[in-house]
Design an enzyme around this catalytic site. Structure first.
Site, PDB file in Angstrom:
ATOM      1  N   ASP A 347       6.471   2.270  -1.555  1.00 14.31           N
ATOM      2  CA  ASP A 347       5.660   3.481  -1.512  1.00 14.31           C
ATOM      3  C   ASP A 347       5.814   4.157  -2.880  1.00 14.31           C
ATOM      4  O   ASP A 347       6.771   3.880  -3.611  1.00 14.31           O
ATOM      5  CB  ASP A 347       6.175   4.394  -0.392  1.00 14.31           C
ATOM      6  CG  ASP A 347       5.480   5.749  -0.409  1.00 14.31           C
ATOM      7  OD1 ASP A 347       4.243   5.769  -0.497  1.00 14.31           O
ATOM      8  OD2 ASP A 347       6.186   6.765  -0.362  1.00 14.31           O
ATOM      9  N   ASP A 542       9.980   6.394   2.315  1.00 15.45           N
ATOM     10  CA  ASP A 542      10.798   7.565   2.645  1.00 15.45           C
ATOM     11  C   ASP A 542      10.136   8.531   3.609  1.00 15.45           C
ATOM     12  O   ASP A 542      10.812   9.358   4.206  1.00 15.45           O
ATOM     13  CB  ASP A 542      11.149   8.322   1.363  1.00 15.45           C
ATOM     14  CG  ASP A 542       9.941   9.043   0.780  1.00 15.45           C
ATOM     15  OD1 ASP A 542       8.912   8.377   0.559  1.00 15.45           O
ATOM     16  OD2 ASP A 542      10.033  10.265   0.565  1.00 15.45           O
ATOM     17  N   ASP A 546       5.213   6.438   6.081  1.00 12.41           N
ATOM     18  CA  ASP A 546       5.670   5.076   5.794  1.00 12.41           C
ATOM     19  C   ASP A 546       6.225   4.372   7.040  1.00 12.41           C
ATOM     20  O   ASP A 546       6.457   3.161   7.019  1.00 12.41           O
ATOM     21  CB  ASP A 546       6.784   5.091   4.728  1.00 12.41           C
ATOM     22  CG  ASP A 546       6.289   5.620   3.394  1.00 12.41           C
ATOM     23  OD1 ASP A 546       5.142   5.297   3.029  1.00 12.41           O
ATOM     24  OD2 ASP A 546       7.035   6.352   2.734  1.00 12.41           O
TER      25      ASP A 546
END
Length: 645
Positions: A347, A542, A546
């Protein structure tokens, strides 16, 4: 009045020391025996065998008694395991097989060989227990660090309560050398805090007003007044404890396969041993003594002890190694899976980047200096909670620029904000709202191509300047990506951010494949496509958005300190100190672990095959069979323990 800036020498713990009760002493003895019982039994068994061997010839009866005592002491733990397994699970295991072999050796007069078999078997069990205990200690050391009480301030008075009674918003006083009892924010005082239990950082971190602190971390030499932000059961510390408990219950798939095959293999060995006792005297003309002897040797050398011990000591050692370095595996299965990973997807926001905007460029109109531009912008944004506003205010503070609060403040949805002071109106927002067409167009294109967010400051006379901000890349990101490439793993970025911004960050990190403007469900789809095209995947993230991708990846890795609750719960590996270099370290540790496991399995099966074939062709002495078989078990365990380093 309590002085929260006082300094003092560090002290660990607080309150008077209490004498241990008889019950406490009993529990301590019980814990000691649980931890070291097998090692003590093996040591006593070995000593008795030595005394029995020295007594042979002169004190034959006494020698046999000593051997029998060595059998009982050395074999008790394994006999109990084997009987429990047989009664409760209806399963024949390697423990019973070894005891039958030792009893068979004694039955034909080979007391020393049978006792030696028991001793080495007990010693290998003690080593296995050591590796498990070491892993449990490294993974569960946090349990002993859990704070029990907190000192709260109520109307200026101190009161000590259980941490379970703390509520969000309570004010907690933490004195020098004490544990921080709750996740919260410092509202007064300054100190340095040792956060090793949470982040793995070895150096204490400076903490002052407005900074976050975590349960279970150790305060340094200053006092802190903390506002509780999360209840005890929702704290980062509590989440880590839940992850540790999950980790202790998990076993890798290969160990499960070995465990399932163990029962079948043991039955096969017993059947072949029975046939060896019955057929050779009839078909090959062997004597009964020779037949029984070779059957006992076969039972010893064919036992799968080394095979069974090839995996778990190595995996537990790897998990222990990772825990010490800030890598928390939720189970041994994920150590194995990481060894096969082909793609790591990152990410962007909060993972490859810090997740916090910072001012990178100030472009004032001619006649206006950077200081004035930043001062005016900070004054305008001082009442806003927007991330852009916080970044501008922080930058002004960093440069020592003083600013005030406006007299009137208003948000203009979708465009920016406006405020008034000293009878003048100022606006800050999107360039399209405040800039005449064509003004600063080259600068805007350049800044946006670099992945930066640009805002314009204007007063009643017109634009005053541009301010560019950017979510800064983590300093270790580029090195972490390079390490992955060296391991033969392909790095990919999956983000919901704009394509232009994503590509700018990807270039800095050294990532070639970028998929941007993805919704959470589109990240899941992208991961499935990558897995189909390349092989097993890792997702590093995080945030709450996600979580679906972390769940669908072969292995999800969450950022421990920065990660959301959902991300931490969904992931299978947690980076406790948010260091991206640990992603490559986790994969390298997985590869190293399964290299050692393969070495162990090849060696264990090779030794078993060699001993069985030699026993059939020309026969081997029982002592040599015992040493060869049990020696191989010890060697594979010791080979696995190398991963502790």
């Amino acid at each position: 009045m309590i002085d929260t800036n006082m300094k003092a020498s560090v002290r660990i713990g607080s309150g008077p020391k209490q004498k241990l009760s008889n019950n406490d002493h009993h529990h301590q003895r019980s814990d000691f025996l649980k931890t070291h019982g097998e090692a003590i039994a093996a040591g006593l068994s070995g000593l008795l065998i030595l005394l029995a061997w020295l007594s042979e010839g002169n004190l034959e009866t006494f020698s046999v008694i000593l051997y029998l005592t060595a059998y009982v002491i050395g074999g008790f733990a394994k006999a109990r395991e084997g009987i429990v397994s047989l009664v409760s699970e209806k399963k024949l295991d390697v423990n019973l097989l070894m005891l039958l072999a030792a009893a068979g050796a004694a039955a034909i007069g080979y007391w020393a060989e049978g006792a030696l078999l028991i001793f080495i078997f007990a010693l290998s069990g003690a080593l296995e227990e050591y590796s498990e205990g070491r892993s449990r200690r490294d993974l569960s050391a946090l349990l002993s660090l859990k704070p029990e009480t907190a000192r709260i301030l109520v109307n200026g008075e101190e009161r000590e309560i259980s941490i379970d009674e703390l509520s969000v918003g309570d004010s907690v006083l933490v004195k020098p050398g004490e544990q921080i009892p709750a996740d919260g924010t410092v509202i007064r005082g300054a100190s340095e805090v040792n956060q090793a239990t949470i982040t793995g950082e070895s150096v204490p971190v400076e903490k002052n007003k407005g900074m976050e602190v975590f349960t279970g971390t150790m305060n340094g030499t200053g006092s802190l007044l903390i506002r509780v932000d999360r209840r005890a059961e929702e704290s980062t510390f509590a989440k880590i404890l839940r992850l540790v408990r999950e980790a202790e219950e998990q076993t890798p798939p290969s160990q499960g396969q070995i465990d399932r095959l163990e029962g079948i293999y043991v039955k096969a060995v017993l059947v072949v041993t029975g046939l060896l006792l019955l057929l050779p005297p009839v078909l090959l003309g062997w004597s009964w003594g020779d037949t029984v002897y070779r059957a006992m040797v076969f039972m010893v050398v064919a036992s799968p002890c080394a095979v069974v011990a090839s995996i778990m000591p190595a995996v537990l050692s790897a998990m222990s190694n990772g825990a010490r370095k800030g890598l928390l595996f939720k189970g041994g299965a994920y150590v194995q899976t990481l060894s096969e990973v082909k793609v790591v997807a990152f990410d962007k926001t909060g993972t490859l980047t810090r997740g916090e905007l910072a001012v990178t460029d100030l472009i004032p109109l001619e006649g206006i200096d950077e200081g004035r531009l930043l001062q005016e912008a900070a004054t305008l944004e001082s009442l806003s909670e927007h991330p852009l506003a916080r970044a501008i205010v922080v930058e002004a503070g960093r440069r020592g620029i003083t600013f005030r609060q406006p007299e009137r403040f208003e948000s203009q949805t979708g465009r920016g904000v406006e405020a008034e002071w000293d009878g003048q109106l100022r606006r800050l927002g999107k360039p399209a709202w405040l800039l005449p067409e064509g003004m600063w167009s080259d600068q805007l294109k350049r800044l946006e191509a670099e992945g930066k967010t640009v805002v314009c400051l204007a007063d009643e006379a017109g634009p005053m300047g541009l301010i560019a901000l950017k979510d800064t890349i983590r300093p270790e990101a580029k090195a972490a990506v390079e390490q992955l490439k060296k391991l033969g793993v392909t790095p990919v970025m999956l983000t919901g951010d704009r394509q232009q911004t994503a590509e700018a960050i990807a270039r800095q990190a050294g990532i070639e494949q970028v998929r941007a403007e993805l919704l959470p469900e589109e990240k899941v789809k992208a991961l499935r496509e990558l897995e189909k095209a390349c092989g097993p995947t890792v997702m590093v993230g995080d945030g709450v958005n996600d979580a679906p991708a972390l769940a669908v990846a072969t292995v999800g890795i969450a950022m421990g300190a920065a990660g959301s609750d959902v991300a931490l719960e969904t992931a299978r590996v947690v980076l406790m100190n948010d260091d991206l270099n640990k992603v490559a370290e986790a994969i390298a540790l997985g590869k190293r672990t399964w290299k050692i496991v393969r070495q162990n399995l090849i060696f264990a099966f090779g030794v078993i095959a060699l001993l069985i074939i030699t026993n059939f062709i020309q026969g081997i002495p029982l002592p040599l069979g015992v040493v060869g078989h049990e020696g191989s078990t010890l060697l594979v365990i010791l080979n696995g323990l190398r991963l502790l380093r």
